[in-house]
Design a protein around this motif. Structure first.
Motif, PDB file in Angstrom:
ATOM      1  N   TYR A 129       0.804  -1.218   0.000  1.00 31.68           N
ATOM      2  CA  TYR A 129       0.000   0.000   0.000  1.00 31.68           C
ATOM      3  C   TYR A 129       0.843   1.276   0.000  1.00 31.68           C
ATOM      4  O   TYR A 129       0.409   2.315  -0.509  1.00 31.68           O
ATOM      5  N   LEU A 130       2.073   1.216   0.538  1.00 30.44           N
ATOM      6  CA  LEU A 130       2.905   2.427   0.564  1.00 30.44           C
ATOM      7  C   LEU A 130       3.431   2.778  -0.824  1.00 30.44           C
ATOM      8  O   LEU A 130       3.540   3.962  -1.168  1.00 30.44           O
ATOM      9  N   GLN A 131       3.738   1.776  -1.642  1.00 31.24           N
ATOM     10  CA  GLN A 131       4.087   2.039  -3.040  1.00 31.24           C
ATOM     11  C   GLN A 131       2.907   2.702  -3.753  1.00 31.24           C
ATOM     12  O   GLN A 131       3.063   3.674  -4.500  1.00 31.24           O
ATOM     13  N   PHE A 132       1.757   2.161  -3.497  1.00 27.03           N
ATOM     14  CA  PHE A 132       0.519   2.606  -4.136  1.00 27.03           C
ATOM     15  C   PHE A 132       0.206   4.054  -3.764  1.00 27.03           C
ATOM     16  O   PHE A 132      -0.058   4.895  -4.631  1.00 27.03           O
ATOM     17  N   LEU A 133       0.251   4.359  -2.460  1.00 24.90           N
ATOM     18  CA  LEU A 133      -0.122   5.694  -1.995  1.00 24.90           C
ATOM     19  C   LEU A 133       0.930   6.746  -2.324  1.00 24.90           C
ATOM     20  O   LEU A 133       0.596   7.901  -2.605  1.00 24.90           O
ATOM     21  N   GLU A 134       2.200   6.351  -2.317  1.00 26.39           N
ATOM     22  CA  GLU A 134       3.255   7.295  -2.662  1.00 26.39           C
ATOM     23  C   GLU A 134       3.081   7.797  -4.090  1.00 26.39           C
ATOM     24  O   GLU A 134       3.309   8.967  -4.397  1.00 26.39           O
ATOM     25  N   LYS A 135       2.628   6.902  -4.972  1.00 24.42           N
ATOM     26  CA  LYS A 135       2.378   7.285  -6.374  1.00 24.42           C
ATOM     27  C   LYS A 135       1.253   8.310  -6.452  1.00 24.42           C
ATOM     28  O   LYS A 135       1.355   9.307  -7.177  1.00 24.42           O
ATOM     29  N   PHE A 136       0.185   8.113  -5.686  1.00 21.43           N
ATOM     30  CA  PHE A 136      -0.928   9.059  -5.688  1.00 21.43           C
ATOM     31  C   PHE A 136      -0.513  10.407  -5.107  1.00 21.43           C
ATOM     32  O   PHE A 136      -0.968  11.460  -5.561  1.00 21.43           O
ATOM     33  N   ILE A 137       0.338  10.388  -4.087  1.00 21.65           N
ATOM     34  CA  ILE A 137       0.839  11.642  -3.498  1.00 21.65           C
ATOM     35  C   ILE A 137       1.712  12.370  -4.511  1.00 21.65           C
ATOM     36  O   ILE A 137       1.611  13.586  -4.691  1.00 21.65           O
ATOM     37  N   GLU A 138       2.585  11.615  -5.194  1.00 15.62           N
ATOM     38  CA  GLU A 138       3.487  12.184  -6.203  1.00 15.62           C
ATOM     39  C   GLU A 138       2.693  12.835  -7.334  1.00 15.62           C
ATOM     40  O   GLU A 138       3.078  13.884  -7.858  1.00 15.62           O
ATOM     41  N   GLU A 139       1.566  12.223  -7.681  1.00 13.07           N
ATOM     42  CA  GLU A 139       0.723  12.750  -8.774  1.00 13.07           C
ATOM     43  C   GLU A 139      -0.203  13.863  -8.311  1.00 13.07           C
ATOM     44  O   GLU A 139      -0.925  14.459  -9.116  1.00 13.07           O
ATOM     45  N   GLY A 140      -0.223  14.122  -6.994  1.00  6.26           N
ATOM     46  CA  GLY A 140      -1.074  15.189  -6.461  1.00  6.26           C
ATOM     47  C   GLY A 140      -2.522  14.787  -6.274  1.00  6.26           C
ATOM     48  O   GLY A 140      -3.379  15.635  -5.994  1.00  6.26           O
ATOM     49  N   LYS A 141      -2.813  13.479  -6.371  1.00 11.96           N
ATOM     50  CA  LYS A 141      -4.194  13.012  -6.223  1.00 11.96           C
ATOM     51  C   LYS A 141      -4.554  12.711  -4.765  1.00 11.96           C
ATOM     52  O   LYS A 141      -5.716  12.672  -4.402  1.00 11.96           O
ATOM     53  N   LEU A 142      -3.531  12.481  -3.941  1.00 12.86           N
ATOM     54  CA  LEU A 142      -3.721  12.281  -2.506  1.00 12.86           C
ATOM     55  C   LEU A 142      -2.912  13.348  -1.784  1.00 12.86           C
ATOM     56  O   LEU A 142      -1.708  13.474  -2.013  1.00 12.86           O
ATOM     57  N   LYS A 143      -3.592  14.123  -0.933  1.00  8.52           N
ATOM     58  CA  LYS A 143      -2.937  15.264  -0.303  1.00  8.52           C
ATOM     59  C   LYS A 143      -3.083  15.207   1.217  1.00  8.52           C
ATOM     60  O   LYS A 143      -3.995  15.816   1.784  1.00  8.52           O
ATOM     61  N   PRO A 153       7.864   4.718   1.965  1.00  7.57           N
ATOM     62  CA  PRO A 153       7.296   5.054   3.276  1.00  7.57           C
ATOM     63  C   PRO A 153       7.789   6.393   3.802  1.00  7.57           C
ATOM     64  O   PRO A 153       7.031   7.151   4.413  1.00  7.57           O
ATOM     65  N   ARG A 154       9.054   6.700   3.556  1.00  3.46           N
ATOM     66  CA  ARG A 154       9.604   7.969   4.035  1.00  3.46           C
ATOM     67  C   ARG A 154       9.005   9.156   3.294  1.00  3.46           C
ATOM     68  O   ARG A 154       8.742  10.197   3.889  1.00  3.46           O
ATOM     69  N   LYS A 155       8.785   9.003   1.999  1.00  4.11           N
ATOM     70  CA  LYS A 155       8.158  10.091   1.234  1.00  4.11           C
ATOM     71  C   LYS A 155       6.737  10.347   1.718  1.00  4.11           C
ATOM     72  O   LYS A 155       6.287  11.491   1.782  1.00  4.11           O
ATOM     73  N   VAL A 156       6.014   9.263   2.035  1.00  2.00           N
ATOM     74  CA  VAL A 156       4.644   9.417   2.534  1.00  2.00           C
ATOM     75  C   VAL A 156       4.650  10.146   3.872  1.00  2.00           C
ATOM     76  O   VAL A 156       3.865  11.068   4.103  1.00  2.00           O
ATOM     77  N   ILE A 157       5.554   9.748   4.773  1.00  2.00           N
ATOM     78  CA  ILE A 157       5.630  10.419   6.083  1.00  2.00           C
ATOM     79  C   ILE A 157       6.043  11.876   5.916  1.00  2.00           C
ATOM     80  O   ILE A 157       5.495  12.771   6.573  1.00  2.00           O
ATOM     81  N   GLU A 158       6.992  12.147   5.023  1.00  2.00           N
ATOM     82  CA  GLU A 158       7.462  13.521   4.808  1.00  2.00           C
ATOM     83  C   GLU A 158       6.378  14.407   4.210  1.00  2.00           C
ATOM     84  O   GLU A 158       6.459  15.635   4.302  1.00  2.00           O
TER      85      GLU A 158
END
Length: 264
Positions: free
Chosen positions: A124-138, A167-172
């Motif tokens: 799930y962290l790979q999955f969510l990091e991609k959405f954060i990177e794309e600006g779809k999850l904020k 995981p670190r990108k998501v936390i950051e």
């Protein structure tokens, strides 16, 4: 935090209506039965619904992935469980699997192909990091703006599969105060529960592994120890209780932190 009821789609129900989801969310044994980790399952499900992801769970048709059996040396039981799961997934033409447990992720990605089960597998962290990177999850920063967070690398996510940056990108995305423990990334220290150690008594020694790892986390001065594995969560939570620091230090899964930051 307000509890909002969400409907979780079940694979059999969707197929009965002629619908096929893009992803199977493999909940895992801990996510289905462990009271503490059920909260992580709910948190990730809330995020999936928020993102509008096409997914479903197997519900009562889901069985154990077989990972603990293989780690404990019962190869026959592992293959029986794996082959049964492969047949279930074949029935629903599953091609993409989402997991919240690194052990499930590892066994589906690296061991099921030997038995004919070949899938695209995402932690799930790979999955969510991609959405954060794309600006779809904020994720919001207000909840943890002045909170020091440290992250414990799960063995089966880090050393076994090289997943360190996500995981670190998501936390950051939620705090500018991520601090590392002495041992981190590929030099990280186990929580003490991997390799089916979760299900056996501790061997003789001067100190249990989970206590040493919890002490390392506390040395950082972090108020939150972030985890991304059900075994790690159990051991770190026990370590905090053992050190009698429940009022000062909290253990949350990263999915829970996202939900808290966004008030989902």
């Amino acid at each position: 935090m307000e509890t909002r009821k969400i409907e979780v789609p079940v694979m059999a129900d969707l197929f009965a209506r002629g619908e096929k989801p893009e992803y199977l969310f493999w909940v895992g044994c801990a996510g289905a039965y462990d009271d503490r980790y059920k909260k992580v399952t709910r948190a990730f499900t809330k995020i999936l619904v928020h993102l509008g992801v096409s997914f479903a769970v197997l519900g009562k048709e889901e069985s154990c992935s077989g990972d603990p059996a293989r780690r404990a040396g019962n190869e026959m039981l592992f293959q029986m469980q794996a082959l049964q799961n492969i047949e279930t997934l074949k029935r629903y033409d599953v091609r993409k699997i989402l997991t919240i447990c690194p052990h499930c992720y590892n066994v589906f990605k690296n061991e099921y192909p030997d038995l004919g089960g070949k899938y695209e597998v995402f932690h799930y962290l790979q999955f969510l990091e991609k959405f954060i990177e794309e600006g779809k999850l904020k994720p919001g920063k207000a909840a943890f703006e002045h909170t020091k967070i440290t992250y414990h690398d799960p063995c089966y996510l880090g050393r076994a599969n090289g997943i360190y940056k996500e995981p670190r990108k998501v936390i950051e995305s939620m705090t500018g105060d991520l601090v590392e423990m002495r041992r981190n990334h590929s030099f990280s220290f186990c929580c003490g529960a991997g390799g089916a150690q979760m299900f056996k008594e501790a061997e003789k020694g001067n100190k249990e592994v989970f206590i040493e790892r919890t002490e390392e986390a506390m040395e950082t001065g972090a108020r939150i120890i972030a985890t991304a594995c059900p075994f790690c969560m159990t051991m770190i939570t026990d370590g905090i209780k053992y050190k009698m620091k429940e009022d000062e230090v909290k253990n949350y899964d990263i999915a829970e932190l996202i939900v808290m930051s966004m008030n989902l």
